[in-house]
Design a protein around this motif. Structure first.
Motif, mmCIF file in Angstrom:
data_model
loop_
_atom_site.group_PDB
_atom_site.id
_atom_site.type_symbol
_atom_site.label_atom_id
_atom_site.label_comp_id
_atom_site.label_asym_id
_atom_site.label_seq_id
_atom_site.Cartn_x
_atom_site.Cartn_y
_atom_site.Cartn_z
ATOM 1 N N PRO A 8 -34.663 23.347 -21.566
ATOM 2 C CA PRO A 8 -34.172 22.912 -20.310
ATOM 3 C C PRO A 8 -34.006 21.449 -20.294
ATOM 4 O O PRO A 8 -32.938 20.837 -19.738
ATOM 5 N N ARG A 9 -34.829 20.528 -20.796
ATOM 6 C CA ARG A 9 -34.503 19.146 -21.009
ATOM 7 C C ARG A 9 -33.659 18.691 -21.965
ATOM 8 O O ARG A 9 -32.775 17.948 -21.668
ATOM 9 N N ASP A 10 -33.474 19.379 -22.859
ATOM 10 C CA ASP A 10 -32.403 19.130 -24.022
ATOM 11 C C ASP A 10 -30.847 19.412 -23.483
ATOM 12 O O ASP A 10 -30.040 18.482 -23.565
ATOM 13 N N GLY A 11 -30.957 20.534 -22.588
ATOM 14 C CA GLY A 11 -29.748 20.881 -21.695
ATOM 15 C C GLY A 11 -29.235 19.718 -20.589
ATOM 16 O O GLY A 11 -28.180 19.404 -20.481
ATOM 17 N N PHE A 12 -30.600 19.251 -20.215
ATOM 18 C CA PHE A 12 -30.336 18.326 -19.166
ATOM 19 C C PHE A 12 -29.856 16.844 -19.708
ATOM 20 O O PHE A 12 -28.943 16.407 -19.003
ATOM 21 N N ARG A 13 -30.432 16.611 -20.819
ATOM 22 C CA ARG A 13 -29.968 15.390 -21.329
ATOM 23 C C ARG A 13 -28.675 15.485 -21.935
ATOM 24 O O ARG A 13 -27.745 14.612 -22.061
ATOM 25 N N ALA A 14 -28.204 16.633 -22.413
ATOM 26 C CA ALA A 14 -26.840 16.540 -23.039
ATOM 27 C C ALA A 14 -25.932 16.739 -21.689
ATOM 28 O O ALA A 14 -24.796 16.071 -21.977
ATOM 29 N N ALA A 15 -26.197 17.261 -20.799
ATOM 30 C CA ALA A 15 -25.289 17.427 -19.706
ATOM 31 C C ALA A 15 -25.317 15.938 -18.994
ATOM 32 O O ALA A 15 -24.014 15.425 -18.488
ATOM 33 N N PHE A 16 -26.094 15.160 -18.848
ATOM 34 C CA PHE A 16 -26.343 13.691 -18.419
ATOM 35 C C PHE A 16 -25.426 12.912 -19.380
ATOM 36 O O PHE A 16 -24.703 11.866 -18.996
ATOM 37 N N ARG A 17 -25.584 13.024 -20.706
ATOM 38 C CA ARG A 17 -24.862 12.152 -21.764
ATOM 39 C C ARG A 17 -23.446 12.431 -21.574
ATOM 40 O O ARG A 17 -22.619 11.577 -21.367
ATOM 41 N N ARG A 18 -22.841 13.607 -21.173
ATOM 42 C CA ARG A 18 -21.465 13.861 -21.055
ATOM 43 C C ARG A 18 -21.160 13.341 -19.901
ATOM 44 O O ARG A 18 -19.812 12.771 -19.562
ATOM 45 N N TRP A 19 -21.584 13.500 -18.729
ATOM 46 C CA TRP A 19 -21.390 12.901 -17.178
ATOM 47 C C TRP A 19 -21.515 11.441 -17.467
ATOM 48 O O TRP A 19 -20.423 10.798 -16.824
ATOM 49 N N ARG A 20 -22.292 10.755 -18.179
ATOM 50 C CA ARG A 20 -22.396 9.322 -18.512
ATOM 51 C C ARG A 20 -21.145 8.941 -19.255
ATOM 52 O O ARG A 20 -20.594 7.952 -19.149
ATOM 53 N N GLY A 21 -20.630 9.687 -20.130
ATOM 54 C CA GLY A 21 -19.514 9.185 -20.953
ATOM 55 C C GLY A 21 -18.108 9.341 -20.380
ATOM 56 O O GLY A 21 -17.238 8.668 -20.490
ATOM 57 N N ARG A 22 -18.044 10.058 -19.053
ATOM 58 C CA ARG A 22 -16.731 10.088 -18.641
ATOM 59 C C ARG A 22 -16.637 9.180 -17.240
ATOM 60 O O ARG A 22 -15.696 9.056 -16.451
ATOM 61 N N ARG A 23 -17.558 8.231 -17.129
ATOM 62 C CA ARG A 23 -17.400 7.117 -16.149
ATOM 63 C C ARG A 23 -17.966 5.742 -16.734
ATOM 64 O O ARG A 23 -18.625 5.949 -17.625
ATOM 65 N N PRO A 24 -17.760 4.476 -15.883
ATOM 66 C CA PRO A 24 -18.386 3.302 -16.259
ATOM 67 C C PRO A 24 -19.607 3.158 -15.901
ATOM 68 O O PRO A 24 -20.134 2.449 -14.887
ATOM 69 N N PHE A 25 -20.594 4.045 -16.391
ATOM 70 C CA PHE A 25 -21.819 4.068 -16.144
ATOM 71 C C PHE A 25 -22.864 2.661 -15.997
ATOM 72 O O PHE A 25 -23.476 2.549 -14.998
ATOM 73 N N TRP A 26 -22.753 2.193 -17.118
ATOM 74 C CA TRP A 26 -23.665 0.822 -17.226
ATOM 75 C C TRP A 26 -23.047 -0.130 -16.075
ATOM 76 O O TRP A 26 -23.801 -0.975 -15.654
ATOM 77 N N GLY A 27 -21.806 -0.260 -16.135
ATOM 78 C CA GLY A 27 -21.352 -1.448 -15.210
ATOM 79 C C GLY A 27 -21.524 -0.848 -13.910
ATOM 80 O O GLY A 27 -21.984 -1.798 -12.845
ATOM 81 N N GLY A 28 -21.262 0.452 -13.389
ATOM 82 C CA GLY A 28 -21.470 0.705 -12.012
ATOM 83 C C GLY A 28 -23.134 0.611 -11.682
ATOM 84 O O GLY A 28 -23.636 0.317 -10.613
ATOM 85 N N LEU A 29 -24.078 1.106 -12.958
ATOM 86 C CA LEU A 29 -25.605 0.678 -12.439
ATOM 87 C C LEU A 29 -25.888 -0.584 -12.474
ATOM 88 O O LEU A 29 -26.719 -1.100 -11.473
ATOM 89 N N LEU A 30 -25.291 -1.589 -13.216
ATOM 90 C CA LEU A 30 -25.630 -3.143 -12.956
ATOM 91 C C LEU A 30 -25.174 -3.688 -11.530
ATOM 92 O O LEU A 30 -25.699 -4.515 -11.178
ATOM 93 N N LEU A 31 -23.976 -3.246 -11.198
ATOM 94 C CA LEU A 31 -23.357 -3.781 -9.978
ATOM 95 C C LEU A 31 -24.146 -3.124 -8.923
ATOM 96 O O LEU A 31 -24.504 -4.023 -7.935
ATOM 97 N N ALA A 32 -24.931 -1.856 -8.937
ATOM 98 C CA ALA A 32 -25.424 -1.362 -7.714
ATOM 99 C C ALA A 32 -26.975 -2.014 -7.962
ATOM 100 O O ALA A 32 -27.469 -2.424 -7.078
ATOM 101 N N LEU A 33 -27.350 -2.617 -9.033
ATOM 102 C CA LEU A 33 -28.791 -3.072 -9.219
ATOM 103 C C LEU A 33 -28.688 -4.543 -8.717
ATOM 104 O O LEU A 33 -29.604 -5.357 -8.272
ATOM 105 N N GLY A 34 -27.578 -5.116 -9.042
ATOM 106 C CA GLY A 34 -27.366 -6.521 -8.319
ATOM 107 C C GLY A 34 -27.257 -6.484 -6.799
ATOM 108 O O GLY A 34 -27.811 -7.305 -6.308
ATOM 109 N N GLY A 35 -26.800 -5.650 -6.288
ATOM 110 C CA GLY A 35 -26.888 -5.684 -4.677
ATOM 111 C C GLY A 35 -27.966 -5.067 -4.290
ATOM 112 O O GLY A 35 -28.443 -5.871 -3.246
ATOM 113 N N ALA A 36 -28.847 -4.483 -4.838
ATOM 114 C CA ALA A 36 -30.197 -3.924 -4.484
ATOM 115 C C ALA A 36 -31.122 -5.190 -4.633
ATOM 116 O O ALA A 36 -31.948 -5.394 -3.777
#
Length: 161
Positions: A8-36
């Motif tokens: 189950p853990r490998d399935g979640f990691r693979a799904a999260f990796r696919r989800w993260r690859g389809r969007r600007p993950f690190w940019g959105g995360l840094l922008l949200a962290l900057g606001g927080a």
């Protein structure tokens, strides 16, 4: 197999990796962290800020909007250009309204995150598959190492006489 402990853990990691690859993950995360970060560095409570006026309210409003732009970038990457431009303007606006942009840390996180979101390309292949698709040199041989400077100087000094 579902019975194995790591499945189950490998399935979640693979799904999260696919989800993260389809969007600007690190940019959105840094922008949200900057606001927080800017939001957490505010000193006054919201009841005091509402009595101060619009300038004090803007100190809370801009970081909240930065946080919202970062989260919306992760949820809706199709509108990334609007969110990145809005995010960089909000980040620069916090320099005046929120303790120099959260003591420059939140300001820099917001600007870098917005730039990463702006530069993200949605149709780009994942990095590992790009590496695999590059052709190898003939015969699978690695490139030869460059000779060290000590060897070249000794051979050149002997050949000059």
């Amino acid at each position: 197999m579902p019975g194995t402990p790591g499945a189950p853990r490998d399935g979640f990691r693979a799904a999260f990796r696919r989800w993260r690859g389809r969007r600007p993950f690190w940019g959105g995360l840094l922008l949200a962290l900057g606001g927080a970060e800017i939001l957490l560095t505010q000193k006054a409570s919201p009841t005091v800020v509402l009595h101060v006026g619009m300038q004090g309210l803007a100190g809370y409003l801009l970081p909240v909007l930065m946080l919202l732009c970062g989260l919306l970038t992760l949820v809706n990457p199709a509108q990334r250009l609007f969110y990145s431009l809005t995010g960089v303007l909000l980040s620069l606006g916090t320099w005046l309204t929120s303790n120099l942009g959260g003591f420059f840390v939140g300001l820099l996180l917001g600007c870098v995150g917005s730039c990463l979101v702006f530069g993200w390309l949605p149709d780009q292949e994942p990095r590992r598959s790009r590496r695999r698709s590059q052709p190898r040199p003939a015969g699978g041989v690695r490139r030869a190492r460059r000779p060290s400077s000590s060897r070249t100087t000794s051979t050149t000094s002997g050949s000059s006489t």
